[in-house]
Write an enzyme that holds these catalytic residues in place. Structure first.
Site, short mmCIF file in Angstrom:
data_model
loop_
_atom_site.label_atom_id
_atom_site.label_comp_id
_atom_site.label_asym_id
_atom_site.label_seq_id
_atom_site.Cartn_x
_atom_site.Cartn_y
_atom_site.Cartn_z
N HIS A 1 16.60 33.45 41.34
CA HIS A 1 15.87 32.60 40.40
C HIS A 1 14.96 33.44 39.50
O HIS A 1 15.00 33.32 38.27
CB HIS A 1 15.05 31.57 41.19
CG HIS A 1 14.28 30.62 40.32
ND1 HIS A 1 14.75 29.36 40.01
CD2 HIS A 1 13.07 30.74 39.71
CE1 HIS A 1 13.87 28.75 39.23
NE2 HIS A 1 12.83 29.56 39.04
N GLU A 2 14.15 34.28 40.11
CA GLU A 2 13.21 35.10 39.34
C GLU A 2 13.94 36.16 38.51
O GLU A 2 13.53 36.47 37.39
CB GLU A 2 12.18 35.75 40.26
CG GLU A 2 11.32 34.77 41.04
CD GLU A 2 10.56 33.81 40.15
OE1 GLU A 2 10.26 34.17 39.00
OE2 GLU A 2 10.27 32.68 40.60
#
Length: 214
Positions: free
Chosen positions: A27-28
């Site tokens: 996600h990051e």
């Protein structure tokens, strides 16, 4: 999650923790990768353009995951002054949830293809459990982050679907009261009020939608 250890569910705990760490990392990374694509190298210079979980995980956020079932990773730093397009913040925000969707789709369909082909390794209980958890966690993380409440990704996306006359007012209210609202929802869920049950059910219901191998 910690209750799983107390119940002797060590394999389930390990698989769920690994799935959460992988999901948060991708996600990051998605945020950092798209920021770089739009001319902002702030995340890259901070070492965040990486799939190494250690550069993304926050110890407090991880501890919250283990003990409360909710947590967070380190936000990816950005510098709007470096964006090559005014809409860069929209696409950077979308990138995190979409990375979770891509990971879920690829993981699930590769798993099904290998299982259909008779590959024994993917049919072992531990591997099958991990894959199912990884897919579900990614779908849940995607759905959760698209909620238009600050500081979730959805609150950056919301202004782009609102009439120009209401954008600044909604953005102001969201930034001021959004975090408190989000914490309240999470707190109510922790004490047993099923605030987020529909979110969990929706994430489960998405699995047939991303199944392309039959």
């Amino acid at each position: 999650m910690i209750a799983l250890i107390n119940q002797g569910e060590y394999v389930l705990f390990a698989c769920l923790l690994a799935a959460l760490v992988a999901s948060l990392t991708f996600h990051e990374f998605g945020h950092a990768w798209v920021a770089k694509a739009f001319g902002d190298d702030t995340a890259e210079r901070a070492g965040r353009l990486s799939l190494n979980p250690m550069v993304h995980l926050d110890l407090m956020g991880l501890a919250m995951v283990v003990f409360l079932g909710f947590g967070y990773a380190k936000p990816v730093p950005t510098n709007p002054y470096k964006f090559s397009r005014p809409s860069a913040d929209l696409w950077i925000s979308v990138a995190g949830p979409m990375m979770n969707l891509v990971l879920a789709v690829v993981t699930w369909n590769v798993f099904l293809a290998l299982a259909t082909a008779g590959v024994e390794f993917v049919q072992t209980p531990a591997v099958a459990l991990f894959v199912q958890l990884l897919v579900f966690v990614n779908l849940l993380l995607m759905t959760f982050n698209l909620i238009p409440i600050a500081p979730l990704d959805g609150h950056y996306i919301l202004p782009y679907v609102l009439p120009p006359s209401t954008r600044s007012r909604i953005t102001y209210l969201n930034q001021r009261f959004g975090p408190l609202l989000l914490l309240s929802l999470i707190g109510l869920s922790i004490i047993g009020i099923p605030i987020l049950d529909r979110l969990l059910s929706f994430a489960h219901s998405m699995v047939p939608w991303i199944t392309f191998v039959g």
